[in-house]
Design a protein around this motif. Structure first.
Motif, PDB file in Angstrom:
ATOM      1  N   THR A 126       5.558  15.813   0.704  1.00  0.00           N
ATOM      2  CA  THR A 126       4.787  15.725   0.120  1.00  0.00           C
ATOM      3  C   THR A 126       5.520  15.761  -1.468  1.00  0.00           C
ATOM      4  O   THR A 126       6.747  16.060  -1.760  1.00  0.00           O
TER       5      THR A 126
ATOM      6  N   ASP B  56      -0.793   8.520   1.510  1.00  0.00           N
ATOM      7  CA  ASP B  56      -1.636   9.639   0.977  1.00  0.00           C
ATOM      8  C   ASP B  56      -1.401  10.233   0.557  1.00  0.00           C
ATOM      9  O   ASP B  56       0.270  10.882   1.212  1.00  0.00           O
ATOM     10  N   GLY B  57      -0.921  11.049  -0.514  1.00  0.00           N
ATOM     11  CA  GLY B  57      -0.307  12.321  -1.383  1.00  0.00           C
ATOM     12  C   GLY B  57       1.121  11.903  -1.327  1.00  0.00           C
ATOM     13  O   GLY B  57       2.141  12.466  -1.166  1.00  0.00           O
ATOM     14  N   ASN B  58       1.859  10.756  -2.119  1.00  0.00           N
ATOM     15  CA  ASN B  58       2.078  10.337  -2.690  1.00  0.00           C
ATOM     16  C   ASN B  58       3.149   9.883  -1.945  1.00  0.00           C
ATOM     17  O   ASN B  58       4.850  10.166  -1.850  1.00  0.00           O
TER      18      ASN B  58
ATOM     19  N   THR C  61       0.494  -1.405  -0.235  1.00  0.00           N
ATOM     20  CA  THR C  61      -0.019   0.170   0.128  1.00  0.00           C
ATOM     21  C   THR C  61       1.156   1.187   0.147  1.00  0.00           C
ATOM     22  O   THR C  61       1.781   0.985   0.588  1.00  0.00           O
TER      23      THR C  61
ATOM     24  N   SER D 197       0.178  14.115  -5.949  1.00  0.00           N
ATOM     25  CA  SER D 197      -0.475  12.932  -5.844  1.00  0.00           C
ATOM     26  C   SER D 197      -0.143  11.701  -6.144  1.00  0.00           C
ATOM     27  O   SER D 197       0.683  11.401  -7.220  1.00  0.00           O
TER      28      SER D 197
END
Length: 506
Positions: free
Chosen positions: A434, A286-288, A283, A437
């Protein structure tokens, strides 16, 4: 005499005064605090920071006044450690001689660290920091996971360290391991006054105390701090968990790894315009963010310090689409971690389009500690440094040079069925990053702010850059060799695309 020397002498005098007063006012308490001397502290701050200073920042480290640096831009050692050990609380506090000057020609900046202190009770390293002609005393640089051996202790850089070393990305990041050892026997100390003389010899021939750090549950020391003092006893609040089998098969486990933040950002950025896909048990945060691989199998041996683990899951990086085909199509799967006493390798099956190579050694690994310690039947390792190998550089198509720093790893393996694995951590040390995406975006990653000796702003960051200060080598060497700025980033993408297309055509 310098102000720092006066502070060190004043501290020594204060310790001696307190010990003397204790002997007069309360004889039974005088044996609790034992003077220490002849210690050394070795700490590298953070390997990627040293690399950055010596390369991109065009800087240098200059140790003086009792400090030294290991060869090949290695860790720093501070000598002449003195302080005290409290045999009641099992806390050790030491101050060290030596000064480290850090100078950056590229940033026109300079700072100095001196008067380093280690406190096992607080679990921290502090130093006096001199910058811009002013000195700030006792700045907390890192928290320490204190162990009984005091070797290769894991460290975590503080917010203050991020400010000192020039990048807020350092705050909360794993620092280099810390070692505190005794290197020289002190002068004979006077026998403390006691109401009753010791009638039996110490239980252990060792003459050194072993601290209890607040960050790590321990059972206290087992060795006598001096030959005259009675053997210290464990703290009343300490507990010793039931130890699992020393060796056996891994029942389950997870691996957290982001591969490389700047690479993830490039794939989904405005040049590659691609996507990142995790599958088959893996998995992505989130946020790449970083990846988690699951279903570990393998073996462990805590006495030998060996761990061999295989994880389920695959990650695909796809970009540079043209007429329905992608010039970049790279998949990593069947990730394997092999460690022996804290050193080892990370390997994976690497698929470049339809061609797969099995068991490619992608990275050399270095864990903060050589020991494998199980708690509640789970071995957890955080902040495992990963350095790109020659085979790994080829797997990435020459995108990064051999020796480039990848994202750190974190893994947890269950030694018994039903043992509870930690949750909520991506394990890569990049949870706050960050980078666009997972399916594309306009942001190619955050560049570090230019300051003391840290990042380089957005000048050569751009789509590929990420944070130079956080890794010391996030900009691909191929891009640096071509030109500077955003044009470099675009050029690197085109070169990669052409290379992929030629390979596909052949």
């Amino acid at each position: 005499m310098s102000a720092r020397r006066r502070r060190s002498l004043a501290l020594a005098a204060a310790v001696a005064t307190v010990a003397a007063l204790g002997a007069t006012a309360a004889p039974s308490a005088s044996a609790a605090e034992i003077p220490l001397s002849g210690y050394e502290l070795t700490w590298g701050i953070k390997e990627s920071y040293r690399t950055y200073v010596a390369t991109y920042a065009q800087g240098a480290f200059t140790p003086t006044a009792g400090a030294s640096q290991a060869e090949n831009n290695g860790a720093f050692t501070f000598t002449g450690g003195t302080g005290a050990y409290d045999s009641t609380t099992h806390v050790m506090a030491l101050g060290f001689q030596g000064e480290l000057n850090i100078k950056s020609t590229a940033h026109h900046s300079e700072l100095s660290l001196s008067d380093l202190k280690f406190d096992s009770g607080k679990g921290e390293i502090t130093a006096d920091v001199e910058r811009d002609g002013t000195t700030e005393d006792d700045v907390p640089l890192a928290t320490v996971t204190v162990t009984r051996s005091m070797t290769d202790m894991a460290t975590t850089l503080t917010e203050e360290a991020g400010e000192v070393f020039g990048s807020d990305k350092y705050a909360g990041a794993a620092g280099d391991p810390l070692t505190v050892v005794k290197k020289a026997d002190p002068e004979p100390e006077p026998e403390p006054s006691t109401t009753e003389p010791a009638t039996t010899p110490p239980a252990s021939p060792s003459t050194e105390p072993e601290p209890t750090g607040s960050a790590t549950p321990t059972t206290g020391p087992t060795a006598s701090p001096t030959t005259q003092a009675p053997t210290p006893t464990p703290s009343a609040t300490a507990s010793q968990p039931t130890a699992p089998a020393a060796q056996g098969e891994i029942a389950d486990g997870t691996l957290g790894w982001g591969v490389k933040q700047s690479f993830r950002a490039y794939v989904v950025g405005p040049v590659a315009k691609g996507k990142v896909t995790a599958s088959d048990g893996a998995t992505q945060a989130d946020g790449n963010g970083a990846f988690t691989f699951t279903g570990a199998t393998g073996t462990y041996d805590t006495e030998a310090g060996t761990l061999k683990a295989v994880f389920k899951g695959a990650v695909n990086f796809k970009g540079h689409e043209h007429d329905g085909a992608h010039s970049l199509d790279l998949t990593l799967s069947d990730l394997r971690v092999n460690l022996t006493k804290g050193k080892g390798a990370l390997s994976a099956d690497v698929a470049d389009h339809d061609e797969t190579t099995q068991d490619v050694v992608l990275a050399d690994l270095s864990a903060p500690s050589a020991a494998l310690t199980a708690k509640d039947d789970v071995i957890t390792l955080d902040g495992v440094n990963a350095t790109l190998t020659e085979a790994g550089a080829k797997a990435f198509g020459g995108f990064y040079a051999t020796g480039a720093e990848l994202d750190p790893l974190s893994l947890a393996v269950a030694l018994t069925e039903g043992a509870e694995l930690p949750s909520g951590s991506d394990g890569s040390g990049s949870g706050n990053e960050t980078g666009g995406s997972g399916t594309g975006g306009d942001n190619g990653g955050a560049a570090a702010s230019g300051s003391t000796t840290g990042g380089v702003g957005s000048t050569i960051g751009g789509d590929l850059g990420g944070s130079l200060a956080s890794t010391g080598s996030d900009v691909p060497v191929g891009a640096l060799g071509a030109a500077a700025g955003v044009a470099v980033t675009a050029g690197a993408g085109v070169v990669l695309a052409l290379r992929r297309r030629r390979a596909t055509a052949e």
